[in-house]
Design a protein around this motif. Structure first.
Motif, PDB file in Angstrom:
ATOM      1  N   SER A  25      -2.418   5.269 -63.948  1.00 24.84           N
ATOM      2  CA  SER A  25      -2.426   4.473 -65.174  1.00 24.84           C
ATOM      3  C   SER A  25      -1.039   4.483 -65.794  1.00 24.84           C
ATOM      4  N   GLY A  26      -0.591   3.313 -66.268  1.00 25.34           N
ATOM      5  CA  GLY A  26       0.726   3.182 -66.896  1.00 25.34           C
ATOM      6  C   GLY A  26       1.288   1.804 -66.621  1.00 25.34           C
ATOM      7  N   LYS A  27       2.343   1.455 -67.320  1.00 27.61           N
ATOM      8  CA  LYS A  27       2.887   0.099 -67.181  1.00 27.61           C
ATOM      9  C   LYS A  27       3.379  -0.187 -65.765  1.00 27.61           C
ATOM     10  N   ASP A  28       3.782   0.865 -65.030  1.00 30.32           N
ATOM     11  CA  ASP A  28       4.305   0.662 -63.671  1.00 30.32           C
ATOM     12  C   ASP A  28       3.294   1.010 -62.580  1.00 30.32           C
ATOM     13  N   ALA A  29       2.024   1.219 -62.967  1.00 35.02           N
ATOM     14  CA  ALA A  29       1.021   1.645 -61.982  1.00 35.02           C
ATOM     15  C   ALA A  29       0.883   0.647 -60.838  1.00 35.02           C
ATOM     16  N   ILE A  30       0.860  -0.642 -61.157  1.00 36.63           N
ATOM     17  CA  ILE A  30       0.668  -1.658 -60.119  1.00 36.63           C
ATOM     18  C   ILE A  30       1.943  -1.838 -59.294  1.00 36.63           C
ATOM     19  N   SER A  31       3.097  -1.823 -59.966  1.00 32.47           N
ATOM     20  CA  SER A  31       4.362  -2.033 -59.232  1.00 32.47           C
ATOM     21  C   SER A  31       4.652  -0.864 -58.284  1.00 32.47           C
ATOM     22  N   ILE A  32       4.382   0.364 -58.731  1.00 34.17           N
ATOM     23  CA  ILE A  32       4.590   1.521 -57.851  1.00 34.17           C
ATOM     24  C   ILE A  32       3.634   1.454 -56.664  1.00 34.17           C
ATOM     25  N   SER A  33       2.377   1.115 -56.943  1.00 32.90           N
ATOM     26  CA  SER A  33       1.370   1.043 -55.876  1.00 32.90           C
ATOM     27  C   SER A  33       1.726  -0.030 -54.859  1.00 32.90           C
TER      28      SER A  33
END
Length: 465
Positions: A25-33
């Motif tokens: 969870s976090g603003k970069d959760a999708i980009s990191i994934s």
């Protein structure tokens, strides 16, 4: 301040299993994934719609760690209100750790206990009492505690408190306005209407406070002490309740030297049965300590089952009289506590035997711990000692000690305001007590909070929730 980093944790229990779920969870959760997830169809996770599931592999360079399902939730439409990704992988502890460590090396940090739910609270997805209900729901182990937690998590209790606070706040603003015109001696807050509101708030608060007596036992289980002389069948009765060989059973007196506890659900309510050491005169130091603990458990228990050996007391007139005396002693010492006198080994007693015992002893129940005769009836009787009327009517029931304390303090403040109206105290004095009531009501839902309070609450959550 809402944290802006990305957290990760295992959301399922640690250890091997069919699958495991790892949550980010976090603003970069999708980009990191998206950097570490390779879709079998070549999709980019950042370009996918919210609430969609995608099959692919978690990779480190060219090395494939596992085939997984990645579920994307875009904020604010997620549990935490942030971007969330849940990775369903195979349940090997090795695979779980390899994936988590990979994400930690690529911009994530390990979540603290309850941090996902804390972020949900900070982002306005739920209030504080609803967040606490999440922990209660996870911990619920019977139908009643589950029902209460679900009702609270859905906002039943919160809405009741928020409505009261809002109405009180409206009057509080009028009283505060009076302070600005104190020299003109005007009243903006109608004292009659204000008093009616206070009476209604007082009634609601008292009802919620009273419900804690029921809620506390439902949440923590109702302690039931099984007491009596050695070898009367206490351990056998415990085993009959649990339907398993939990306690050691022997013909040798004094086998149970310490208390044995276990919990079962009866009619959706948790009961914690306590098998105690047999009460008798003894020179054995260890057994004596166990007997001392028996009397402590009688004090702590909410229900006491006093068990006697039917055939034995029938053959000994002195023992029969002593039983009646001992029973009355416990009853007189704990007048408000339900106390049942159980005659064991009823399967060996004739009708004449029972008639004789009925003449000598008052209000007795017959059971056979060995055969199970009378145990079902006893369980139904135990349920009657629990006032679950509120539960059946789907009324709000308080189970949280923090809420209970806040309600007590809010009620005290409300009563001070009522006293102020009766005694026609000045607006500035009454406004102090009104603010105090608003503060304590706000504490419950989290409209008033601090870092220390949040730390204490969420430290009791499991990591990953």
């Amino acid at each position: 301040m809402v944290p802006n980093d990305t957290i990760i944790a295992l959301a399922t229990p640690a250890g091997p299993g069919a699958i495991a779920v790892i949550r980010l969870s976090g603003k970069d959760a999708i980009s990191i994934s998206s950097q570490l997830f390779r879709s079998i169809r070549g999709k980019n996770l950042q370009e996918q719609k919210s609430h969609t599931v995608h099959l692919g592999h978690i990779v480190e360079g060219e090395k494939v760690l596992d085939e997984v399902l990645a579920t994307v939730f875009k904020g604010p439409n997620s549990y935490t209100g942030e971007n969330v990704v849940e990775i369903s992988c195979h349940g090997s502890p090795y695979i779980q750790q390899q994936i988590i460590q990979l994400f930690l090396r690529n911009g994530c940090r390990m979540a603290d206990a309850g941090e996902f739910t804390l972020r949900a609270f900070l982002n306005g997805k739920m209030d504080l009492s609803q967040a606490e209900a999440v922990a209660d729901l996870i911990a619920s182990d019977n139908a009643a505690s589950h029902q209460i937690a679900m009702q609270q998590m859905r906002g039943g209790f919160s809405n009741e408190i928020k409505k009261l606070r809002e109405e009180l706040l409206n009057f509080a603003s009028l009283i505060e306005l009076e302070l600005d015109f104190s020299e003109e001696d005007v009243e903006f807050a109608d004292r009659t209407q204000f008093n009616q509101l206070l009476e209604r708030i007082q009634k609601v608060l008292k009802g919620l406070i009273d419900s804690f007596a029921v809620g506390n036992v439902i949440k923590n289980g109702i302690p039931v002490a099984i007491v009596g002389e050695p070898n009367v069948g206490k351990s056998t009765l415990l085993n009959a309740f649990l339907n398993e060989e939990r306690a050691l059973v022997s013909d040798i007196a004094g086998t149970t030297r310490d208390t044995i506890e276990d919990e079962i659900s009866i009619g959706g309510i948790g009961f914690r049965f306590i098998d105690t050491a047999g009460i008798r005169e003894t020179e054995d130091v260890v057994e004596g300590m166990g007997i001392k603990r028996t009397f402590e458990k009688i004090e702590q228990a909410q229900v006491v089952l006093f068990l006697v050996d039917g055939p034995k007391i029938l053959s000994d007139e002195t023992k029969l009289k002593n039983i009646a005396v001992d029973f009355e002693k416990i009853k007189n010492k704990n007048p408000q506590k339900p106390l049942l006198l159980l005659v064991n080994k009823s399967d060996t007693l004739s009708r004449e035997d029972k008639n004789k015992l009925n003449d000598q002893l008052q209000t007795i129940d017959y059971i056979s711990a060995k055969t199970g005769e009378g145990v079902d009836t006893l369980q139904k009787k135990l349920l009657k000692f629990v006032n679950t009327g509120r539960l059946g009517k789907n009324e709000t029931i308080i189970t949280n000690t923090r809420h209970y304390d806040a309600l007590i303090q809010a009620l005290e403040a409300i009563e001070k305001v009522q006293f102020g109206i009766t005694e026609e105290l000045s607006s500035d004095l009454m406004s102090i007590d009104v603010r105090e009531a608003l503060y304590h009501l706000g504490e419950i839902t989290g409209q008033v909070t601090n870092d220390e309070l949040l730390g204490n609450i969420f430290a009791n959550f499991c990591i990953g929730k």
